[in-house]
Design a protein around this motif. Structure first.
Motif, PDB file in Angstrom:
ATOM      1  N   THR A 186      -2.154  24.784-121.835  1.00 50.69           N
ATOM      2  CA  THR A 186      -2.055  24.726-123.156  1.00 50.69           C
ATOM      3  C   THR A 186      -2.469  26.230-124.029  1.00 50.69           C
ATOM      4  N   ARG A 187      -1.726  26.736-124.719  1.00 52.95           N
ATOM      5  CA  ARG A 187      -1.942  27.898-125.408  1.00 52.95           C
ATOM      6  C   ARG A 187      -3.295  27.782-126.386  1.00 52.95           C
ATOM      7  N   GLU A 215      -8.866  25.533-129.752  1.00 51.43           N
ATOM      8  CA  GLU A 215      -8.018  24.775-130.746  1.00 51.43           C
ATOM      9  C   GLU A 215      -8.907  23.727-131.592  1.00 51.43           C
TER      10      GLU A 215
END
Length: 902
Positions: free
Chosen positions: A317-318, A456
């Motif tokens: 996941t970025r 995130e």
């Protein structure tokens, strides 16, 4: 019961170890009055005195008390710091080759100076290993003042140094550097062609700072030096487009997928049978699958590209596993939250991520040299380490490194209050509770450090605080450059700092602010003004309860949680900590027991409410222990496989050094030539065969191909009474005579140079190909378990066979090249760049460590000219690279044509 009774009577093993060290603290203190009377010059002269006493037969242990006292006195004069008694114990633990566990803020950097100074006295070199370049530079400059004052030299190894600068740094009494740089220098040295070009000295003693981070967290990934392969990169983008469409087609309304199965625990994704059929049809439509089905042997490369593209899109996941900056995919270290500048995933995974993010796809690399951190650090005869959190991994340190952990008591008792965890139903509720607590702390002027596990999540909390108009700072890979400034202010009244994994940050959060940092960052403000402000702020923060640490999630490792908590309560300061969790957290969702979730539901957990109970903490600790045990098994598995290669690596590197240190290698070349002749004769003339069964014509062709000699083998074979031994002796004599004649024409010096160059270059070529063969073997060896065979034993057996085959190939190539060599004067073509990279690990795991900065490998000039290559005359081809087109003009790669292993 008996164990607890024994501990009550005799104390724990840690208590007994501390008791022995405490006895020597008083002896150290006894030297202090006399040493304080000495002038600076007289104190510095103690180093010369100690070295003289060592030469007369005294041991380091006998010097320990006085040497430690000298360091303490020197630190008082140069750094304005006096070692506490517990720091003296920490220094003794390091000197004894153990791990010193000291809480955050207890001064581990200063503790190291004691053992470093003592062990640097013999002049054999001491390495201080840090987790990043910033700490290496800071500690070398800071503690280097003390070492220079005491008459010792200090060096530092950082990226960008040339070989001469590295050699000078390693020649110093004390050398600071990161684990990556030291490990890569070891691999680079073993790719050099002259002993004088090597940079490192023989290993003596190393102290590893943040030892748990380096020897455990990073030990899952080997260090690798690799060079670019000749495989095209366009296929990654084409396959990624197919996989993107494939994922879109198979996505169900409930969020699951019908074309693949994902295992988050093992970090694997596997296509279902139906999914394989779908992707096969899609690849045909895209023109990528032109013949056969997807799993035919000649489509294995396509399967590999599909699998890596699927992993890149499903598992990575970025802004969690990586970020994209300046058109490059940058890996984020899961333990420290830092960007791993220049490092790349291996086995095509990084290329798949580049295709996914639509940035330039760089070429894959091929392994040239490799070593795990476990095997690198076991090269040191004496090894020690220090960290704030090692006891939870004491078994692993003992089993893998033979290192015992000693827990050092704090100088002042810890007064931090660690509250029980709060657990909520959803992540949104959890974050709201975190924001509420932050606001409460801010109102009373209490600084807060909020720990998150990813970029995130740090940005989710940042947005929440922005909405509530709460001023704060964010420290993660995106704002990596502002790290020092942010950490320096994190202890100021009411400061709110959101940090992604504080492990290995290396900068203390001091209540009221960090004086040294502020002086460096605010040159326009007078130091006395800064000091006065910090004193006022320190009192305010203490009154408000000290630094409060908030964990927004439990990490899969207890050590990382303890590191975060340890940022508060340094040197007896007040402080508090609390972790907030939800049933949606990764640890709870993936590793927590199903009973926990069910139990919380039965207890009637309502929206916005939290469960707080010590039992919850214990249940979470069990879940974390499960993960730690699994990760330990993974690292042990890596080590078991690398140990097989390590034995071979040691043999090859020792052989290289022997070749480099020898004045001439003619005897080695002659022995190889004899072995090759024996093999060729045995191949064409079976033992006890009649003369008419001899393959004389084929033997003559082999001799011409390998030795470049046109010998009358047919005539010799027809002679009465000749046997294979006589024939072999004649061939050997003829080959030796030709070699002697060539040596006479070339001269002794040039002959020695040519033979040594060919020997070393050929050894490197066959070793590189051997590493590639071991890569392929390791990737598929797990399938042997389906046949009820132990994969590790199979790997050992197959690797041994491959190693013997490599040695045979080495002998034949050296013999062929030395026989066909000719003199020419021409500059060598520029060698390809080599890069430091990661490696795929056994059992489907993938490493994450790489250094992409090109480093030119030193190579001696090749003894032939490119413009003289004749396709019809193999003797003009020289050392053709295995992956280059074959000079014969067939259009095939050399390794599949004339360079094929016979």
């Amino acid at each position: 019961m008996f164990a607890s009774l024994a501990r009550a009577v005799f104390g724990t093993s840690n208590d007994r170890a501390l008791k022995g060290f405490r006895r020597r603290v008083a002896a150290i203190a006894a030297f202090e009055p006399a040493l304080s009377e000495l002038s600076d010059e007289a104190l510095r002269a103690k180093t010369t005195e100690f070295r003289a006493r060592l030469e007369k037969g005294e041991t380091l242990d006998e010097l320990l008390e006085e040497a430690f006292a000298v360091v303490r006195e020197g630190a008082k004069r140069v750094l304005g710091l006096r070692h506490f008694d517990v720091q003296m114990i920490g220094g003794m633990v390091l000197h004894s080759g153990k791990i010193s566990e000291m809480k955050t803020g207890e001064g581990k950097t200063l503790v190291a100076t004691l053992a470093v100074y003592l062990n640097a006295l013999p002049g054999l070199g001491v390495h201080v290993v840090t987790v990043n370049d910033y700490l290496a530079k800071r500690d070398a400059e800071w503690m280097g003042q003390l070492y220079r004052f005491l008459g010792l030299s200090t060096g530092i190894i950082i990226p960008g140094l040339d070989d001469a600068q590295r050699r000078e740094a390693y020649a110093a009494d004390i050398t600071y550097g990161t684990n990556n740089e030291l490990g890569f220098d070891y691999l680079r040295d073993n790719m050099k062609y002259r002993l004088e070009d090597m940079t490192q000295r023989p290993f003596n003693f190393a102290i590893v700072d943040e030892v748990d981070s380096i020897l455990i967290d990073e030990a899952r990934t080997p260090l690798i030096i690799s060079g670019p392969s000749d495989e095209p990169t366009e296929l990654y983008s084409k396959v990624d487009a197919v996989v993107q469409d494939f994922l879109h087609r198979g996505r169900k309304e409930d969020g699951t997928h019908e074309f693949y199965e994902k295992d988050e625990k093992a970090r694997t994704v596997v296509m279902t049978d139906h999914g394989s059929e779908i992707v096969e049809d899609m690849l045909r439509e895209a023109g990528l699958l032109t013949e056969g089905n997807l799993y035919d042997i000649f489509n294995i490369s396509l399967v590999h590209h599909v699998q890596q593209s699927l992993r890149a899109r499903v598992l990575f996941t970025r802004d969690v596993d990586y970020i994209v900056r300046d058109g490059k995919v940058m890996i984020i270290d899961e333990f420290t939250g830092r960007m791993l500048e220049g490092r790349r995933y291996s086995d095509g995974l990084h290329q798949a991520l580049e295709a996914k993010e639509a940035v330039t796809v760089e070429r894959e690399n091929q392994t040239l040299a490799s070593i795990t951190f476990q095997n690198y650090f076991r090269l040191y005869p004496k090894l020690a380490g220090m960290t704030g959190t090692a006891m939870t991994e004491a078994d692993e340190f003992e089993q893998i490194y033979k290192l015992q952990v000693v827990e050092i008591p704090t100088n002042v008792p810890v007064t931090r209050i660690d509250h029980d965890d709060e657990i909520y139903r959803t992540a949104a509720e959890k974050y709201e509770a975190v924001a509420t607590l932050i606001a409460e702390c801010r109102e009373r002027g209490q600084p807060v450090l909020v720990g998150t596990t990813s970029i995130e999540k740090s940005e989710i909390i940042s947005e929440l605080l922005n909405n509530k108009k709460i001023k704060h700072s964010v420290l993660n890979a995106r704002f990596h450059e502002q790290e020092a400034k942010i950490v320096a202010q994190a202890g100021a009244p009411g400061a709110i700092t959101i940090a992604t994994n504080m492990a290995g940050r290396g900068t203390d959060i001091k209540l009221g602010g960090n004086y040294e940092m502020r002086v460096a960052l605010e040159p326009e403000t007078p130091p006395e003004v800064i000091r006065a402000e910090i004193e006022v702020n320190h009192a305010k923060v203490k009154a408000a309860g000290g630094l409060f640490v908030i964990g927004t999630e439990r990490h899969e490792s207890r050590r990382i949680d303890n590191q975060l908590r340890g940022r508060s309560g340094r040197q007896g300061d007040p402080g508090g900590s609390r972790f907030f969790l939800s049933l949606e957290d990764d640890l709870m969702r993936i590793f927590g027991s199903d009973r926990m979730g069910g139990m919380l539901q039965k207890l009637g957990l309502r929206e916005g409410e939290a469960i707080i109970h010590p039992w919850i903490n214990k249940a979470l600790e069990k879940a974390q222990k499960k993960v730690e045990t699994r990760n330990f098994d993974m690292r042990k598995n890596v080590l078991k496989y690398d140990d097989v290669m390590n034995d071979q690596r040691k043999e090859v590197y020792a052989q290289r050094r022997e070749f480099m240190s020898a004045e001439a290698v003619s005897a080695v070349v002659a022995e190889m030539r004899e072995d090759v002749i024996t093999t060729l004769v045995a191949l064409r003339i079976p033992e006890r065969a009649f003369a008419e069964q001899w393959q004389s014509a084929e033997l003559a062709e082999d001799i011409a191909r390998v030795l470049g000699l046109n010998l009358p083998i047919m005539e010799w074979a027809a002679e009465e009474g000749i046997d294979e031994n006589h024939l072999r002796e004649r061939i050997t004599e003829a080959a030796q005579a030709e070699a002697d004649a060539k040596a006479q024409r070339f001269g002794v010096d040039l002959t020695n140079y040519i033979e040594k160059s060919i020997l070393l270059q050929t050894l490197d070529h066959v070793w590189k190909e051997h590493l590639l063969a071991l890569d392929y073997l390791r990737q598929g060896i797990g399938l042997r378990s389906y046949g009820q065979r132990d994969p590790l034993n199979e790997y050992k057996r197959e690797a041994f066979k491959l190693f013997n085959a490599m040695l045979d190939e080495l002998k034949e190539r050296v013999t062929r090249l030395t026989a066909h060599v000719s003199i020419a004067e021409a500059p060598p073509p520029p060698p390809p760049p080599v890069t430091m990279e990661n490696h795929p690990l056994p059992g489907g795991m993938t490493g994450e460590l790489a250094l992409a900065e090109p480093v030119v490998q030193a190579q001696p000039p090749r003894p032939y000219r490119e413009d003289e290559v004749d396709p019809a005359r193999p003797e003009t081809w020289g050392a053709t690279p295995r992956n280059a087109p074959c000079p014969c003009g067939s259009g095939k790669k050399f390794k599949y044509c004339h360079g094929a292993v016979k």
